[in-house]
Design an enzyme around this catalytic site. Structure first.
Site, PDB file in Angstrom:
ATOM      1  N   SER A 197       0.814  -1.225   0.000  1.00  0.00           N
ATOM      2  CA  SER A 197       0.000   0.000   0.000  1.00  0.00           C
ATOM      3  C   SER A 197       0.844   1.271   0.000  1.00  0.00           C
ATOM      4  O   SER A 197       0.320   2.350   0.241  1.00  0.00           O
ATOM      5  CB  SER A 197      -0.918   0.011   1.228  1.00  0.00           C
ATOM      6  OG  SER A 197      -0.166  -0.022   2.416  1.00  0.00           O
ATOM      7  N   LYS A 217      -6.658   2.782   8.544  1.00  0.00           N
ATOM      8  CA  LYS A 217      -5.762   3.827   8.047  1.00  0.00           C
ATOM      9  C   LYS A 217      -6.392   5.210   8.199  1.00  0.00           C
ATOM     10  O   LYS A 217      -5.723   6.174   8.599  1.00  0.00           O
ATOM     11  CB  LYS A 217      -5.412   3.539   6.589  1.00  0.00           C
ATOM     12  CG  LYS A 217      -4.555   2.295   6.399  1.00  0.00           C
ATOM     13  CD  LYS A 217      -4.350   1.966   4.936  1.00  0.00           C
ATOM     14  CE  LYS A 217      -3.508   0.703   4.777  1.00  0.00           C
ATOM     15  NZ  LYS A 217      -3.335   0.319   3.355  1.00  0.00           N
TER      16      LYS A 217
END
Length: 810
Positions: free
Chosen positions: A687, A730
């Site tokens: 990511s 996140k």
């Protein structure tokens, strides 16, 4: 000295031909009298022929006792010349013959006759001679044989007396050899040895071995006898005790243990297989001594079968409103889990019996997975048991040990089912991702049968060795991560993620749950200690950095301990109100700076978002461009996946060099260094692609990256942004850090539904599907003067203005 069958004898020696008697399994020594049984026709004829003459016969042993018609090759070379003392004919036609050995003789030639065997023999002379060594050996043999006779009761006492009285080494050796428990081959070896002293040495060696064997056997017999006497004594005393107690009236109304066990088995209502097994073991127990070790093993096994729940169950609470109230009382938030439990109760109330779900609660430490399982048990009205699987690496911990092992026990599943006392408890398997496998087996594989609804109705524990029904148990497992759980095991579970709490959720949990809990735990009341909402929010922001609330509870407990000390000094009426100004005196200097974004916009520095098993994290990605030869340097203890993302990001930038206004060979003149701080911590994941690409473009173009923006997503060589996981964690991490804008892949739009609306309203979420869109939003394309003005304005602006803080508290 002569050994074996010597065919090359002295032709001048005196020889004669006499009847020959072959023996199958015995050796006759000189000066020994023995009784033998003769059954073969030729042997009977030989005995009859010599008995009618001088009664002398040559007795020799066969090499192979199974040979019916022996020849020279199947006979030993040396035998004994014997005299027949008595012959008795038995009813079956065989003879009972008593003979006495006279002298050793050697077979020269076998003479065959139709009636019986004859042998041409030569009498042998022994080699003898008295010496000091021979006398020493003789005395040692006599002493040892005397001790041997005392242990071996099969030797007549007069034999030992005769041996002690003799001074002839050869005769002593022959007499002892005749009474030793040795093989035919060893006896024949002694017979063939003509040297008296050598023969005595050989007998001494064999006598030593036989004597040691007899001593060991005697010790074993003595030990067994003592044990039997002890067992018999205990049994006798126990029977006497029972009789005395019965006479005194102590045990008139008390049934025997066997009868009690039998009655409990019949009343327990086990399965047919378990009932049959229990009665079979009880039958074995009746025939055993009560004090034997095996009886204890059997009794324990029957106790386990009886003590397990087979039909006992608790009634489920199917009132959905009451269950919802209980779940809300115990936990704030966690709507997905609560909704799933209420759905289960609704279906259960409609269809009656159904297979219980197997839930897997996945989330960071401290989010309340274990306590949530307890609340589920309270809401459904079931009993609760918990097994921690952290560090379990032995399959027997799940399936149990077989009863052949000493100290065998059932596995943890059966042990805790007995502890629950019902067949439908809420069974928590904690830390299912912390199991490991080694040479003792794989406990995760053993759990497959437990957690499979199609199999667990007939779970077979190695100790019980009967099928046990686990289908009505509501299994709940907990884990921090899913990648450590084997896919086959994960397939049997329904995964429910608990990603972590927002600041607002933490604040409400602290107000309604944690503060009250710690006040009670430390003997305080709300009058003694009060927290303002601003104080709790400051603890959350500056003294904890976690997805859960475990450290938050510790910090509140730390304040309670200090206040308890002050209450003890000043009295029970002492009152304290914790304010922001007083907080450092209780907890010390702040541990974390709230809002870790950069103080100003920087070139080559972009904020990335990462997922860890402890929740979401902010990762600053730094890129520096230096004169060099085109080397790509990657530091920060990155995994292979992140290294691949870095190479892909650089390839993307090179492919668009003309659009960025870079020379086509720019990469050959510079070295690009990519670094992610906290290099001691391993980092990996798919990511960080767009974050690295943004930092590289910013460093090459000398264009700063917005300090209030964070991003996550993977990049392809064409610049396409791919979706990633852990979006909720996140975004929560970005919210905790004070980030106002987050860039995520467009395909992750569906994950925004899981994020509380309050968080989404306080942040700007940008959905992108191409790297160009990322750069347009992340880079600041302004003049240097305008950029300085913008940075000066942002440097004065607070990360969290008072208005935002007031909104969160409200």
């Amino acid at each position: 000295m002569v050994f074996g069958f010597n065919r090359n004898c002295n032709e001048d020696a005196d020889t004669r031909i006499i009847p020959l008697l072959p023996l199958r399994d015995s050796v006759i020594f000189p000066f020994s009298t023995q009784c033998i049984y003769v059954g073969r026709k030729k042997s009977i004829n030989a005995v009859t022929a010599c008995f009618s003459s001088d009664r002398m016969i040559f007795v020799i042993t066969q090499r192979n006792p199974s040979v019916e018609e022996p020849d020279e090759e199947s006979l030993y070379g040396i035998g004994t010349l014997c005299q027949i003392n008595q012959v008795v004919r038995l009813s079956d036609g065989s003879l009972k013959v008593i003979i006495t050995g006279k002298r050793r003789a050697q077979l020269i030639n076998l003479v065959r006759d139709e009636e019986y065997l004859k042998g041409e023999i030569e009498e042998l002379t022994e080699i003898s001679g008295f010496s000091e060594y021979g006398r020493a050996i003789l005395e040692k043999v006599k002493t040892l044989f005397d001790n041997y006779c005392k242990i071996n009761r099969g030797i007549p006492p007069d034999i030992a007396e005769m041996v002690v009285a003799l001074d002839n080494e050869g005769r002593v050796a022959d007499i002892i050899a005749n009474h030793l428990n040795i093989s035919i081959h060893e006896k024949q070896s002694i017979l063939e040895n003509l040297n008296a002293v050598d023969r005595l040495e050989e007998v001494l060696s064999l006598l030593n071995v036989d004597f040691e064997i007899l001593q060991v056997e005697r010790k074993i017999k003595s030990r067994v006898k003592k044990q039997m006497e002890k067992t018999q004594k205990e049994f006798y005393l126990n029977e006497q005790l029972k009789a005395i107690q019965k006479e005194l009236g102590y045990r008139e109304d008390v049934k025997s243990e066997i009868e009690e066990l039998e009655e409990r088995i019949k009343e327990k209502g086990m399965s047919k297989e378990a009932n049959r097994k229990a009665l079979h073991e009880l039958k074995k127990l009746k025939m055993m001594s009560p004090m034997s070790a095996e009886a204890t093993v059997v009794r324990n096994y029957i106790d386990w079968l009886i003590s397990l729940p087979w039909n006992e169950r608790t009634e489920d609470k199917l009132d959905i409103s009451e269950a919802e109230n209980i779940l809300n009382e115990d936990h704030y938030g966690l709507e997905n889990v609560k909704e799933r439990i209420l759905e289960y109760l609704a279906v259960r109330s409609l269809v009656g019996r159904m297979k219980s779900p197997i839930l897997c609660l996945v989330g960071p430490p401290g989010v309340g997975k274990t306590s949530l399982a307890k609340s589920i048990a309270r809401a459904t009205g079931r009993r609760f048991v918990r097994v921690s699987l952290g560090g379990v690496r032995d399959e027997a911990e799940i399936r149990g040990h077989r009863r052949t092992y000493i100290g065998a026990l059932p596995g943890k599943i059966i042990q805790y089912m007995r502890k629950a006392g019902t067949i439908n408890p809420v069974f928590l398997l904690d830390e299912v991702d912390k199991m490991s496998a080694d040479f003792r087996g794989d406990p995760a594989a053993a759990l497959l049968e437990v957690l499979d609804p199609e199999q667990n109705h007939a779970f077979n524990d190695h100790y019980l060795d009967v099928d046990y029904n686990l289908s009505e148990v509501m299994f709940i497992t907990t884990a921090n991560t899913l990648h450590q759980i084997p896919p086959a095991l994960l397939d049997r579970m329904e995964v429910i993620r608990i990603p972590g709490y927002t600041e607002l959720e933490k604040l409400n949990i602290a107000k309604h749950f944690l503060v009250k809990k710690q006040l009670n735990a430390h003997g305080l009341t709300e009058r003694n200690l009060r927290f303002t909402e601003n104080v709790l929010l400051k603890i959350i922001r500056n003294y904890t950095k976690e997805a859960g609330v475990r450290n938050l509870e510790r910090e509140i407990a730390r304040i309670c301990r200090k206040v308890a000390k002050e209450v003890l000094k000043h009295g029970r009426d002492y009152s304290v109100k914790i304010t922001v100004s007083k907080l450092e005196s209780y907890l010390g200097p702040i541990k974390y700076r709230f809002g870790v974004i950069e103080e100003r916009d920087r070139i080559g520095v972009a904020m990335g978002l990462a997922w860890t098993e402890f929740g979401g994290e902010i990762l600053a990605t730094e890129v520096t461009v230096m004169p060099g030869k085109g080397e790509l340097i990657i530091t920060g203890k990155l995994g292979e996946v992140m290294r691949e993302s870095a190479r892909a990001a650089l390839s993307y930038v090179r492919s668009r060099a003309d659009i960025f206004g870079l020379e086509s060979d720019f990469y050959q003149k510079v070295d690009i260094h990519i670094h992610i701080p906290e290099g001691a911590i391993p980092k990996d994941g798919p990511s960080a692609g767009i974050t690295m690409a943004t930092s590289i473009v910013s460093a090459l173009l000398k264009v700063p990256v917005r300090r209030d923006i964070a991003m996550t997503g993977e990049i392809t060589l064409r610049g396409t942004v791919l979706p990633v996981g852990g979006i909720k964690e996140k975004i929560l991490a970005a919210h905790r850090a004070g980030v106002s804008t987050v860039i995520i892949p467009k395909e992750n739009d569906k994950d925004l539904k899981e994020i509380p609306g309050r968080i989404l309203r306080s942040m700007k979420i940008i959905l992108v599907d191409d790297m160009d869109d990322v750069l347009k939003n992340a880079l600041i394309y302004e003049s240097e003067e305008a950029s300085e003005r913008r940075q000066g304005f942002l440097a004065k602006e607070e990360v969290f203005p008072e208005k935002i803080e007031a909104d969160i508290i409200a």
